[in-house]
Scaffold this motif. Structure first.
Motif, PDB file in Angstrom:
ATOM      1  N   UNK A  56      41.593  91.007 -36.105  1.00  0.00           N
ATOM      2  CA  UNK A  56      42.742  90.472 -36.830  1.00  0.00           C
ATOM      3  C   UNK A  56      43.826  91.493 -37.100  1.00  0.00           C
ATOM      4  N   UNK A  57      43.690  92.697 -36.568  1.00  0.00           N
ATOM      5  CA  UNK A  57      44.731  93.715 -36.725  1.00  0.00           C
ATOM      6  C   UNK A  57      46.013  93.232 -36.062  1.00  0.00           C
ATOM      7  N   UNK A  58      47.146  93.567 -36.670  1.00  0.00           N
ATOM      8  CA  UNK A  58      48.424  93.043 -36.186  1.00  0.00           C
ATOM      9  C   UNK A  58      49.476  94.141 -36.065  1.00  0.00           C
ATOM     10  N   UNK A  59      50.495  93.856 -35.268  1.00  0.00           N
ATOM     11  CA  UNK A  59      51.650  94.730 -35.139  1.00  0.00           C
ATOM     12  C   UNK A  59      52.868  93.852 -34.925  1.00  0.00           C
ATOM     13  N   UNK A  98      48.384  86.918 -22.988  1.00  0.00           N
ATOM     14  CA  UNK A  98      47.156  87.682 -23.152  1.00  0.00           C
ATOM     15  C   UNK A  98      46.939  88.536 -21.912  1.00  0.00           C
ATOM     16  N   UNK A  99      46.192  89.608 -22.092  1.00  0.00           N
ATOM     17  CA  UNK A  99      45.916  90.518 -20.990  1.00  0.00           C
ATOM     18  C   UNK A  99      44.629  90.123 -20.281  1.00  0.00           C
ATOM     19  N   UNK A 100      44.518  90.536 -19.026  1.00  0.00           N
ATOM     20  CA  UNK A 100      43.318  90.244 -18.252  1.00  0.00           C
ATOM     21  C   UNK A 100      42.152  91.099 -18.711  1.00  0.00           C
ATOM     22  N   UNK A 101      42.436  92.381 -18.988  1.00  0.00           N
ATOM     23  CA  UNK A 101      41.371  93.300 -19.397  1.00  0.00           C
ATOM     24  C   UNK A 101      41.110  93.185 -20.890  1.00  0.00           C
ATOM     25  N   UNK A 102      39.883  93.456 -21.295  1.00  0.00           N
ATOM     26  CA  UNK A 102      39.592  93.489 -22.728  1.00  0.00           C
ATOM     27  C   UNK A 102      40.409  94.559 -23.432  1.00  0.00           C
ATOM     28  N   UNK A 103      40.567  94.385 -24.728  1.00  0.00           N
ATOM     29  CA  UNK A 103      41.298  95.340 -25.556  1.00  0.00           C
ATOM     30  C   UNK A 103      40.651  96.714 -25.435  1.00  0.00           C
ATOM     31  N   UNK A 104      41.440  97.734 -25.132  1.00  0.00           N
ATOM     32  CA  UNK A 104      40.874  99.073 -25.039  1.00  0.00           C
ATOM     33  C   UNK A 104      41.850 100.143 -25.488  1.00  0.00           C
ATOM     34  N   UNK A 105      43.051  99.745 -25.962  1.00  0.00           N
ATOM     35  CA  UNK A 105      44.020 100.705 -26.449  1.00  0.00           C
ATOM     36  C   UNK A 105      44.471 100.256 -27.829  1.00  0.00           C
ATOM     37  N   UNK A 106      45.233 101.070 -28.493  1.00  0.00           N
ATOM     38  CA  UNK A 106      45.799 100.688 -29.773  1.00  0.00           C
ATOM     39  C   UNK A 106      46.796  99.558 -29.604  1.00  0.00           C
ATOM     40  N   UNK A 107      47.073  98.850 -30.688  1.00  0.00           N
ATOM     41  CA  UNK A 107      47.963  97.691 -30.598  1.00  0.00           C
ATOM     42  C   UNK A 107      49.351  98.064 -30.112  1.00  0.00           C
TER      43      UNK A 107
END
Length: 129
Positions: A56-59, A98-107
């Motif tokens: 739920x982190x947001x930017x 949405x991105x194809x790859x899973x989340x792996x970087x900062x927002x």
């Protein structure tokens, strides 16, 4: 096949509110980031907000900070953009992505439109003065 379907756009007077929805399907989204972008006539697509689904982190873009709120509903697989205190300059077509790859970087990484692989069809928001 990933599908993103936006809804909730419309015509509103300055100072009013709208809530956009993005219904997501085709895979699990809990490990991914979701973003909202907008594009006004004659302008480039610009970042509005992003959320890391699992935490739920947001930017937010500076132009909407304090007025817009991005959120998600796990049960409905839906991302929302609550837009308050709308201004005429918020007029644009709004897209979720949405991105194809899973989340792996900062927002902050997900503020760039090139980081996204799947886009909805867009929903028009018009704010009258």
């Amino acid at each position: 096949q990933v599908q993103l379907v936006e809804s909730g756009g419309g015509l509103v007077q300055a100072g009013g509110s709208l809530r956009l929805s993005c219904a997501a399907s085709g895979r699990t989204f809990s490990n991914h980031a979701m973003g909202w972008f907008r594009q006004a006539p004659g302008k480039e697509r610009e970042f509005v907000a992003a959320i890391r689904w699992i935490s739920g982190s947001t930017i937010y873009a500076d132009s909407v900070k304090g007025r817009f709120t991005i959120s998600r509903d796990n049960a409905k697989n839906t991302v929302y953009l609550q837009m308050d205190s709308l201004k005429p300059e918020d007029t644009a077509v709004y897209y979720c992505a949405t991105a194809d790859l899973p989340y792996y970087r900062g927002l902050i990484y997900y503020t760039g439109s090139t980081k996204y692989d799947y886009w909805g069809q867009g929903t028009q928001v018009t704010v009258s003065s």
